[in-house]
Design an enzyme around this catalytic site. Structure first.
Site, PDB file in Angstrom:
ATOM      1  N   CYS A  98       0.738  -1.168   0.044  1.00 33.95           N
ATOM      2  CA  CYS A  98       0.114   0.141  -0.005  1.00 33.95           C
ATOM      3  C   CYS A  98       0.855   1.218  -0.029  1.00 33.95           C
ATOM      4  O   CYS A  98       1.682   1.486   0.942  1.00 33.95           O
ATOM      5  CB  CYS A  98      -0.930   0.158   1.282  1.00 33.95           C
ATOM      6  SG  CYS A  98      -2.037   1.389   1.294  1.00 33.95           S
ATOM      7  N   LYS A 139       1.574  -9.277   0.693  1.00 36.61           N
ATOM      8  CA  LYS A 139       0.899  -8.752  -0.362  1.00 36.61           C
ATOM      9  C   LYS A 139       1.915  -7.345  -0.384  1.00 36.61           C
ATOM     10  O   LYS A 139       2.003  -6.417   0.166  1.00 36.61           O
ATOM     11  CB  LYS A 139      -0.354  -8.188  -0.034  1.00 36.61           C
ATOM     12  CG  LYS A 139      -1.232  -7.409  -1.419  1.00 36.61           C
ATOM     13  CD  LYS A 139      -2.600  -6.972  -0.948  1.00 36.61           C
ATOM     14  CE  LYS A 139      -3.581  -6.865  -2.169  1.00 36.61           C
ATOM     15  NZ  LYS A 139      -2.952  -5.438  -2.786  1.00 36.61           N
ATOM     16  N   GLY A 246     -10.547  -5.592  -6.650  1.00 35.95           N
ATOM     17  CA  GLY A 246     -11.088  -4.789  -5.327  1.00 35.95           C
ATOM     18  C   GLY A 246     -12.216  -3.848  -5.902  1.00 35.95           C
ATOM     19  O   GLY A 246     -13.232  -3.819  -5.599  1.00 35.95           O
ATOM     20  N   ARG A 247     -11.689  -2.930  -6.742  1.00 36.79           N
ATOM     21  CA  ARG A 247     -12.452  -2.041  -7.158  1.00 36.79           C
ATOM     22  C   ARG A 247     -13.860  -2.657  -8.178  1.00 36.79           C
ATOM     23  O   ARG A 247     -14.891  -1.917  -8.039  1.00 36.79           O
ATOM     24  CB  ARG A 247     -11.969  -0.993  -8.203  1.00 36.79           C
ATOM     25  CG  ARG A 247     -11.424   0.240  -7.418  1.00 36.79           C
ATOM     26  CD  ARG A 247     -10.104   0.103  -6.305  1.00 36.79           C
ATOM     27  NE  ARG A 247     -10.194   1.138  -5.120  1.00 36.79           N
ATOM     28  CZ  ARG A 247      -9.462   0.908  -4.189  1.00 36.79           C
ATOM     29  NH1 ARG A 247      -8.834  -0.219  -3.820  1.00 36.79           N
ATOM     30  NH2 ARG A 247      -9.552   1.924  -3.232  1.00 36.79           N
TER      31      ARG A 247
END
Length: 398
Positions: A98, A139, A246-247
């Site tokens: 992230c 991740k 995700g989106r």
């Protein structure tokens, strides 16, 4: 090596302010088989507690806990505290992908940990030591640079060697699952949404890593914007065993039922799942509103809003019959009677929430005919105009 389709997994990516307990509750009505992720939970926040508000009641299956932190002792303490409170997860993940300043990634953890392979290894070890049979995962991105200008100067050979070494350190820390976002990350100068758009996708890197690290599961993340995108990836001769989006699931939450029925379970219950999902989710909302550990009102309403927005767009698409400029296919849309049924279910859920919230904010009666625009607008009367407008703005950026 070809993929074993019997082992295919689909993961709904962790997303801050979205993949909380209420949205996971909606997703669980749409799929028994999708792997759902928590938001990235900062270890410093977890030590404060409030687990039931963060995760719901213990015992849910197919849930991955994603941790954000850079302190080995703090991670270990969090896991002990969770276990003491009766919380176990199918997998615990360390977030090293992230780049968002808002979630702390650009400064001390998140994707900045890709610059620190030894620390990443050390952070993973207490997870591997304390989680027993549950999976341990990392991740991350395919590369990390400071500014967008550096993207053009990435040396592919040198970068791959660095990524390879980084993943070797993660394996030494105990991972058996790697989620690889197929883009570089830019630490400064790009917003979170631009970090998903400006860096170019490179699926070849994910494929090569999957081949080189055949003893761990590799999940491909990035660029799956539609059901057809997922189908294209699944049609390839590849050993990649799972995919993450995700989106797509925020923009089109009902599509999770399609993913389940076509790619995960091969059953024919898609229509039934979709037609009953709102009623089942409404039952969850009612329980929460009567619970001492209730979720915030806006969090309970957001899943209903996301479904309403998808239905509004799909309904307009069917009426116009113009599929030339969209990735949505006609075969993936509901029948007209199903739109009407879901409209009534969402309307009833809104009225239930308004009544439980004092009944004073939601005053305008709904029209007798199906009107999804009016349905979406009605959330302003419950959560307030500021929050509803923020939802609309954020969704437009998905």
């Amino acid at each position: 090596m070809a993929r074993d389709e019997s082992c295919h997994e689909f993961h709904v990516a962790p997303m801050q302010c979205y993949t909380n307990a209420p949205l996971r509750a909606l997703f669980q009505t749409l799929s028994d088989n999708a792997v759902l992720w928590t938001e990235m939970e900062k270890t410093s926040d977890l030590l404060i507690g409030s687990f039931e508000k963060r995760f719901g009641e213990p015992g849910h299956k197919n849930i991955v806990l994603q941790l954000g932190g850079n302190d080995v002792a703090e991670i270990a303490k969090c896991l002990v505290q969770l276990k003491t409170e009766g919380y176990s997860f199918d997998e615990v993940n360390l977030n090293c992908g992230c780049p968002s300043v808002e979630s702390g990634g650009a400064g001390t953890y998140g994707v900045s940990l890709m610059k620190k392979p030894e620390l990443t290894r050390d952070l993973l070890q207490p997870i591997a030591d304390s989680t027993g049979d549950c999976r341990v995962s990392l991740k991350c991105r395919t590369a990390v640079v400071e500014t967008a200008e550096e993207l053009e100067r990435i040396n592919e050979k040198e970068n791959f060697a660095y990524l390879h070494n980084y993943i070797q350190h993660a394996c030494a820390g105990g991972i058996n699952h790697l989620v690889l976002h197929a883009r570089p990350a830019v630490l400064s100068g790009l917003s979170p949404s631009k970090n998903r758009q400006v860096p170019q996708l490179n699926y070849r890197v994910v494929e090569q890593i999957s081949n080189d690290f055949s003893d761990i599961q590799v999940t491909l993340n990035g660029g799956i914007r539609s059901i057809s995108d997922l189908e294209t990836l699944l049609s390839r001769d590849s050993r990649i065993a799972s995919h993450m989006a995700g989106r797509l699931m925020l923009k089109r939450p009902l599509d999770l039922a399609i993913v389940d029925s076509r790619f995960l379970s091969k059953d024919s219950s898609y229509d039934k799942r979709v037609s009953t999902c709102i009623d089942n989710y409404s039952a969850y909302v009612e329980r929460m509103m009567n619970s001492k550990n209730s979720q915030p009102l806006s969090d309970l309403c957001l899943p209903l809003y996301l479904v309403s927005e998808q239905l509004q767009e799909d309904y307009a698409l069917i009426e116009s019959d113009n599929f030339d400029h969209t990735t949505v296919r006609k075969k993936d849309l509901l029948q007209e009677c199903e739109f009407d049924q879901l409209y009534d279910s969402i309307k009833n859920a809104i009225e239930l929430i308004a009544l439980a919230n004092g009944g004073s904010k939601h005053k305008k009666p709904f029209p007798q005919y199906t009107n999804f625009k009016r349905l979406s607008a009605s959330f302003k009367g419950i959560v307030g105009t500021k929050i509803a407008n923020k939802w609309k703005r954020n969704r437009s950026e998905l």
